[in-house]
Design an enzyme around this catalytic site. Structure first.
Site, short mmCIF file in Angstrom:
data_model
loop_
_atom_site.label_atom_id
_atom_site.label_comp_id
_atom_site.label_asym_id
_atom_site.label_seq_id
_atom_site.Cartn_x
_atom_site.Cartn_y
_atom_site.Cartn_z
N ARG A 71 -38.45 -17.68 -36.68
CA ARG A 71 -39.67 -17.91 -35.84
C ARG A 71 -40.98 -18.32 -36.64
NH1 ARG A 71 -39.78 -14.70 -31.66
NH2 ARG A 71 -38.47 -13.30 -32.25
N MET A 96 -41.76 -18.31 -23.58
CA MET A 96 -40.75 -17.43 -23.38
C MET A 96 -40.26 -17.03 -24.93
SD MET A 96 -40.27 -16.56 -20.40
CE MET A 96 -38.81 -15.84 -20.41
N ARG A 97 -41.35 -17.17 -25.86
CA ARG A 97 -41.24 -16.88 -27.14
C ARG A 97 -42.30 -15.77 -27.64
NH1 ARG A 97 -36.73 -19.00 -29.21
NH2 ARG A 97 -36.36 -21.06 -28.45
N ASN A 113 -52.23 -14.14 -22.36
CA ASN A 113 -51.06 -14.29 -21.64
C ASN A 113 -50.86 -13.68 -20.34
OD1 ASN A 113 -48.11 -14.62 -21.41
ND2 ASN A 113 -47.63 -12.40 -21.61
N HIS A 115 -48.70 -12.01 -17.28
CA HIS A 115 -47.72 -11.15 -17.14
C HIS A 115 -47.17 -10.81 -15.45
CE1 HIS A 115 -44.08 -8.81 -18.34
NE2 HIS A 115 -44.48 -7.80 -17.60
N ASP A 147 -51.29 -9.11 -28.91
CA ASP A 147 -51.30 -8.58 -30.11
C ASP A 147 -49.87 -8.22 -30.41
OD1 ASP A 147 -50.29 -6.44 -28.81
OD2 ASP A 147 -52.35 -5.29 -29.12
N ASP A 151 -46.35 -7.57 -24.49
CA ASP A 151 -47.15 -7.22 -23.31
C ASP A 151 -48.04 -6.11 -23.48
OD1 ASP A 151 -45.70 -9.72 -22.14
OD2 ASP A 151 -44.29 -8.51 -21.53
N GLU A 180 -51.61 -14.98 -9.45
CA GLU A 180 -51.56 -15.46 -10.79
C GLU A 180 -52.37 -16.73 -10.96
OE1 GLU A 180 -48.01 -15.52 -13.12
OE2 GLU A 180 -46.73 -14.32 -11.84
C1 GRF Z 1 -45.04 -16.50 -14.52
O1 GRF Z 1 -44.53 -15.67 -13.54
C2 GRF Z 1 -45.76 -15.58 -15.67
O2 GRF Z 1 -46.53 -14.36 -15.12
C3 GRF Z 1 -44.78 -15.31 -16.60
O3 GRF Z 1 -43.91 -16.40 -16.54
C4 GRF Z 1 -43.96 -16.95 -15.18
C5 GRF Z 1 -44.44 -18.59 -15.61
O4 GRF Z 1 -44.49 -19.39 -14.34
N1 GRF Z 1 -45.07 -15.34 -18.02
P1 GRF Z 1 -44.79 -20.90 -14.58
O5 GRF Z 1 -44.13 -21.50 -15.77
O6 GRF Z 1 -46.41 -20.48 -14.85
O7 GRF Z 1 -44.80 -21.36 -13.31
#
Ligand code: GRF
Length: 203
Positions: A71, A96-97, A113, A115, A147, A151, A180
């Site tokens: 990593r 996703m890391r 980020n 979430h 941090d 999350d 979002e």
């Molecule tokens: C979203 O639901 C975000 O909250 C989460 O991963 C998803 C990503 O979706 N971290 P996208 O790639 O922005 O469409």
């Protein structure tokens, strides 16, 4: 005479479809996020469909694959790219890391980020599935600083959505995602306005 407003250089890190990335790119066009430009989109997956969307908008895209490396090594390569491009703010958008300590320290307070839950409830993977399993009546999304905790960094903004009795992971996720796309640009604008004010106070 007051100093002119700085244009903040944003980097967006993705691993997949990049719908939040697209919302940020749209909002950085003169309008919802003032004084910001998306300078680069970086993915750890060459197959991330969001990459094409960013290219279509004329934004530089880079794939920095993990390739079985530790990593820290992978993150060092990304940090170098971000420094070369003089990035001010990093937005993780479905990246996703988990970031290494070194990465977080290099940009402390400048990594955001999004979430899909009302943190601190349901951190980690499959937040919407976790919410349904607990039969919560209100779900939502959170933008927070990154941090060393999963999350768990300071919260910048949140938005609630109702949970319906007949919701599936798909229907709830879609309702949250819609929010979002509004919340992330708003949160970025808030953070940059604060930075702009700090800068003005110094000059
Ligand atoms: C979203 O639901 C975000 O909250 C989460 O991963 C998803 C990503 O979706 N971290 P996208 O790639 O922005 O469409």
């Amino acid at each position: 005479m007051s100093a002119p407003a700085k244009t903040f250089r944003l980097a967006i890190l993705i691993s997949g479809r990049g719908s939040n990335m697209a919302a940020l790119i749209d909002a950085a066009q003169p309008g919802k996020i003032p004084d910001a430009e998306v300078a680069v989109v970086i993915s750890d997956q060459s197959s991330a469909s969001g990459l094409q969307r960013a290219k279509d908008c004329g934004i530089e895209t880079l794939v920095v694959e993990r390739r079985g490396r530790p990593r820290e090594e992978h993150d060092r390569e990304i940090v170098a790219v971000l420094r070369e491009r003089q990035i001010d703010l990093i937005c993780l958008a479905g990246y996703m890391r988990i970031l290494s300590r070194e990465f977080i320290e290099a940009f402390r307070g400048r990594i955001l980020n999004i979430h899909p839950s009302l943190l601190p409830s349901f951190p980690g993977l499959e937040a919407q599935k976790q919410a349904l399993a607990q039969h919560v009546k209100v779900a939502g999304c959170t933008v927070h600083f990154v941090d060393e905790t999963l999350d768990g960094g300071p919260i910048i903004a949140q938005r609630e959505v109702p949970v319906r009795d007949d919701d599936t992971v798909e229907t709830l996720s879609a309702r949250i995602l819609e929010q979002e796309h509004e919340l992330y640009p708003e949160a970025v604008a808030t953070v940059l306005a604060r930075a702009q004010a700090t800068q003005a106070a110094k000059s």
